[in-house]
Design an enzyme around this catalytic site. Structure first.
Site, PDB file in Angstrom:
ATOM      1  N   LEU A  52       0.938  45.534  13.726  1.00 41.17           N
ATOM      2  CA  LEU A  52       0.169  44.601  14.548  1.00 41.17           C
ATOM      3  C   LEU A  52       0.836  44.544  15.914  1.00 41.17           C
ATOM      4  CD1 LEU A  52      -0.334  41.626  12.032  1.00 41.17           C
ATOM      5  CD2 LEU A  52      -1.979  43.423  12.607  1.00 41.17           C
ATOM      6  N   ASP A  53       0.039  44.358  16.959  1.00 38.35           N
ATOM      7  CA  ASP A  53       0.606  44.232  18.297  1.00 38.35           C
ATOM      8  C   ASP A  53       1.544  43.032  18.357  1.00 38.35           C
ATOM      9  OD1 ASP A  53      -0.981  46.376  19.037  1.00 38.35           O
ATOM     10  OD2 ASP A  53      -2.599  45.092  19.784  1.00 38.35           O
ATOM     11  N   LYS A  54       2.432  43.052  19.322  1.00 39.01           N
ATOM     12  CA  LYS A  54       3.447  42.002  19.475  1.00 39.01           C
ATOM     13  C   LYS A  54       2.856  40.594  19.384  1.00 39.01           C
ATOM     14  CE  LYS A  54       6.714  40.175  22.894  1.00 39.01           C
ATOM     15  NZ  LYS A  54       7.298  40.357  24.256  1.00 39.01           N
TER      16      LYS A  54
END
Length: 328
Positions: A141-143
């Site tokens: 998942l993105d940051k």
């Protein structure tokens, strides 16, 4: 230790005093932080353009005033260490680990984030996972995207989970708040590839990899829409790119959505909320998979985080303030 790839994006205008200088010599002076051999390698592999044209000749003589752009990849060795970082573990057994990831938490170490990541936390939580490639992480998942992700604790579990992802049988559902009014659900089917000029971002491109995102409307607000989305594929930044592609970027997504767009006659509280929402309003709410050992179908669902919920509350208030019924 593992190998990571950094995306390099450089640009400069050739100074007039570089007249009759070779390309490799000029860029060595323009970008002294990189070795001459590395810069020459990038030229030969087609990663350097002059006035938007790929140039493969290091000895090419320059006139001055040309625009040079370098878009390349650089492999770096990253030494991963175990760090005692709390993980919000939703489920764990001998084969898999399911995590509810908060915002501002990077999955893999890399440029700008050499430590303090989920991978570092996993090495501390379960040291044996060091033997598994990428510490068992099979998707990310993105940051600043929150929610569910699964990690493999054994090689056989990793193989199973990767196969489920590739065969599109792992269920991943998200919730997001996007800009604008969407009338009904639908499907976005558009290839995604690396952005031509912004190499850290993705874009819809014919030459990209197939990507399919399904979405349905949960609630309609005055200037926004609350969506439920389902991934059929798993490209980098897929939902964010697809929503921007159909002109409904995700709230708070500065990379793909730009500045906050404020509804007319909004309250100060709502404006403050929108301006202060510093991440994309995207949450991985549901995860389904076949257990790697038992074959049993397992499903987890976690509520949206508090900042996301607070955003929805302000949107409901905005509707009431303008005497408009909430729609779903």
């Amino acid at each position: 230790m593992s190998q990571q790839v950094n995306l390099i994006s450089l640009n400069a205008i050739v100074p007039d005093e570089h007249y009759d200088t070779r390309l490799d010599q000029s860029i060595a002076r323009l970008f002294p932080e990189y070795s001459r051999s590395k810069l020459k390698e990038w030229i030969l592999e087609g990663s350097v353009t002059i006035n938007a044209q790929v140039v493969l000749t290091p000895r090419l003589k320059l006139k001055g005033g040309e625009e040079i752009v370098i878009s390349a990849e650089q492999a770096v060795q990253v030494f991963n260490e175990a760090q005692e970082i709390t993980l919000n573990i939703v489920y764990e057994d001998d084969d898999i680990l399911v995590i509810n990831k908060p915002a501002n938490f990077v999955v893999h170490p890399g440029a700008g984030n050499p430590s303090g990541t989920i991978l570092n936390a996993l090495l501390s939580h379960y040291p044996a996972i060091e033997k598994i490639p990428r510490a068992g992480i099979v998707h990310r998942l993105d940051k600043d995207t929150t929610g569910l992700m699964v990690v493999a604790k054994t090689l056989s579990a990793q193989t199973s989970l990767v196969n489920q992802l590739q065969e599109r049988i792992m269920g991943r559902e998200y919730e997001a708040v996007v800009l604008g009014n969407m009338i009904a659900g639908g499907t976005v089917e558009a290839n995604i590839g690396r952005h031509q000029t912004k190499r850290t971002l993705m874009d819809v491109r014919e030459s990209g990899k197939p990507a399919v995102t399904h979405y349905r409307v949960k609630h309609k607000y005055r200037a926004h829409t609350h969506l439920r989305l389902k991934l059929e594929t798993g490209r980098t930044h897929q939902i964010r790119v697809h929503m921007t592609y159909i002109n409904h970027p995700i709230v708070g997504d500065i990379h793909y959505g730009g500045r906050p767009r404020l509804p007319k006659n909004a309250s100060e509280e709502f404006i403050t909320m929108l301006r202060g929402f510093k991440r994309q309003a995207l949450h991985a709410i549901k995860l389904s998979l076949s257990h790697p050992t038992t074959g049993k179908v397992m499903t987890w669902e976690v509520p949206i985080p508090s900042d996301f919920e607070a955003l929805l509350v302000e949107m409901k208030k905005d509707l009431a303030l303008h005497d408009m019924p909430q729609q779903w």
